[in-house]
Design an enzyme around this catalytic site. Sequence first.
Site, PDB file in Angstrom:
ATOM      1  N   HIS A 413      59.373  20.531  45.724  1.00 51.19           N
ATOM      2  CA  HIS A 413      58.255  19.707  46.173  1.00 51.19           C
ATOM      3  C   HIS A 413      57.273  20.498  47.032  1.00 51.19           C
ATOM      4  O   HIS A 413      56.053  20.446  46.827  1.00 51.19           O
ATOM      5  CB  HIS A 413      58.788  18.493  46.957  1.00 51.19           C
ATOM      6  CG  HIS A 413      57.707  17.666  47.561  1.00 51.19           C
ATOM      7  ND1 HIS A 413      57.314  17.809  48.865  1.00 51.19           N
ATOM      8  CD2 HIS A 413      56.914  16.724  47.018  1.00 51.19           C
ATOM      9  CE1 HIS A 413      56.323  16.964  49.103  1.00 51.19           C
ATOM     10  NE2 HIS A 413      56.065  16.285  48.010  1.00 51.19           N
ATOM     11  N   CYS A 743      47.299  59.424  37.298  1.00 51.42           N
ATOM     12  CA  CYS A 743      47.955  58.280  37.928  1.00 51.42           C
ATOM     13  C   CYS A 743      48.237  58.544  39.400  1.00 51.42           C
ATOM     14  O   CYS A 743      48.947  57.781  40.043  1.00 51.42           O
ATOM     15  CB  CYS A 743      49.257  57.941  37.200  1.00 51.42           C
ATOM     16  SG  CYS A 743      50.472  59.281  37.192  1.00 51.42           S
TER      17      CYS A 743
END
Length: 785
Positions: A413, A743
């Site tokens: 919830h 990279c």
Amino acid sequence: MEQYILKLDELGMGDVERVGGKNASLGEMLANLEGLGVTVPDGFATTAAAYRDFMAQEGLADRIREVLQDLDVDDVDKLVETGAAIRQWIKETPLQPRLNEEIRKAWDEMAGGRDIAVAVRSSATAEDLPEASFAGQQETYLNVRGIAQVIERIHDVFASLFNDRAIAYRVHHGFDHSQVALSAGIQHMVRSDTGASGVMFTLDTESGFRDVVFITASWGLGEMVVQGAVNPDEFYVYKPALAAGKRALLRKTLGSKAIKMVHGDDGHGTRTIDVPTADRGRFCLDEADVETLARHAVAIEKHYGAPMDIEWGKDGGDGKLYILQARPETVQSRQGRSILRFKLKDRSTVIATGRSIGQRIGAGTARIISDVKEMNRVQPGDVLVADMTDPDWEPVMKRAAAIVTNRGGRTCHAAIIARELGIPAVVGCGDATDKVQDGKPVTVSCAEGDTGFIFDGRLDYEEQTIELDSMPDIPVKIMMNVGNPDRAFDFAGIPHRGVGLARLEFIINRMIGVHPRALLEFDSLSDDLKHTISQQMAGYDDPVEFFVEKLAEGISTIGAAFAPHPVIVRLSDFKSNEYANLIGGREYEPHEENPMLGFRGASRYVAESFRPCFELECRALRRVREEMGLENVQVMVPFVRTVAEAKKVVELLAANGLERGKHGLKLIMMCEIPSNALLAEEFLEYFDGMSIGSNDMTQLTLGLDRDSSIIADLFDERDGAVKALLHMAISACRKQGKYIGICGQGPSDHADFAQWLLEEGIESISLNPDTVVETWMFLAGQAVG
């Protein structure tokens, strides 16, 4: 005369105004999806007409309208008082005789003289507003038996239309209370009290990534998952692999599942009991069940033409899987073509951690709330801290800057409401109410992956909005460096052309945490070490399979997130001191004075002492590429010192089923040692391209220790000597028509260095995700200027 009762299998989505979205959806699935193997328990529903006629009795609707007319729903005490009074009026008003009679008739037909158990569910609808969503606001009652109980629970369901949260929701969204009606659904119970249950979504609830089904599961009835009372198991299933008949389970995470809801002692209602320790330590679904649920979810999504939020149950008696509810997902599916990014500017002491919800950051005064009666203590901008939340808390949750709970998973919830409100939540912390001090300022960060952090004090953070439709064309491929699989789906939403560097070290360190040789030699370890490792690999019986499976999970998650673009996975590049820090690592690693230049990379893979460990990495990569079909995953070898070493490691990869060119496999090598650039053409005989590692290349070219603060000012990837070597590597790759990218950290730190690489003819630049947009725009400006 309008009908009061309709069978569920007579209904469809055209009946939302008559029976609400929940019951209409059940009928739609019963009528259209059973042929696809989707099983939905049947039953009957009362209609909106039955509810309105009930409310017309004794002036009940007029009394309710009058008392709600001037109610200030932000006055929580008054809201609680008024809601309780209205619900009492409804319960004191008997069902009209016709409705009572028709319910009894439908029940007799459904029960057929048997003592059956049913669920009585609420399904709200707004007259002339069938698109309105009231999910989760009204009550559900489980294990209801006998006509007297059924009628009582239908009465309770009618009253639940005036729960405090439902009253507040309608006011905040401008709905006239009198326009909203309620239908009660009476549905055969699935005996998931002796099996398992949970919730699944046909997208990733955090990022909105559409190519996965996300499943949560726990023992017993599903209310514990929905309420957030348990930390459930979690599973991700890759839709394209499922469609192709490939192995589709991307990853799974074991939840603690401490309690479960089962049928009551007297055969009626429900009760909550502790889950046995053995069951807590194992997954409550096997891989076949997970894939079956995912197929059901995909079939439901295809039928409705929208991402779906689905509740399911597994019957412990017949072993079958049932769909209990399905409704459109209403948060991520409505997101636009922009991304909001949050980033902390500094850090402080971590008070507590849990599962992150919302990818945002919030700060405020902590308010520890243990009872709904204390809700008024939460003021706008506070951080709500509680054991768990339930729908009665919703009126004040919208005041909070963030929510923190001890219990719950990503579909509980608190998580659902936080997403709807656009605030961060950290759920399942376990001990937040003990560790966080009431009244003290805290910062809640959900911007760093699956783990959410509660920091001491108010910390500064920044926000960035990325407009995805406004990225200009540039003459280079922008890829990303991604090590954390938890962030892969999120990062995939940033404009990209794939992953230029996926590091295995993060996966091994965070998802496995154990030295591979300790797993290979598990039976010969000391009892203490065995115990520690057994706790680390909870949910897995085989130590070696644990390593291979978790490594494959990490790789496949990144591979799936960025498919069909290439994902270049670098084989592990731990140094000996880093491997030693893994559980059991000190038993197997040498002590080296300078590990940066020692037993690492290709030299480690071909060494007899490490080769069995390397073979486990190969097994994981084969599983991802061959069994899961993620052939966009490429393999990169780091720190290859000599051409002879290159030849050995390529042969070793082939011997382990990773043969260059087979199934389109490309082998890339890191270009991070001066020898790699000086002899680039010779190295390229064994590889399909190079990826420049600018950090190591700079330190080895300039003779620097990059970890030394004394000479840190000399470290610069833009030095002429470094650039000369990079020019050699780029030229060699371009001459042979092979891949050349970078990279390393350099382009992320220096936009001018990225521009130089572009001019040199680099094919791709792989950046840290937080620098992609800035560097992309810089290069676009240079390119068009």
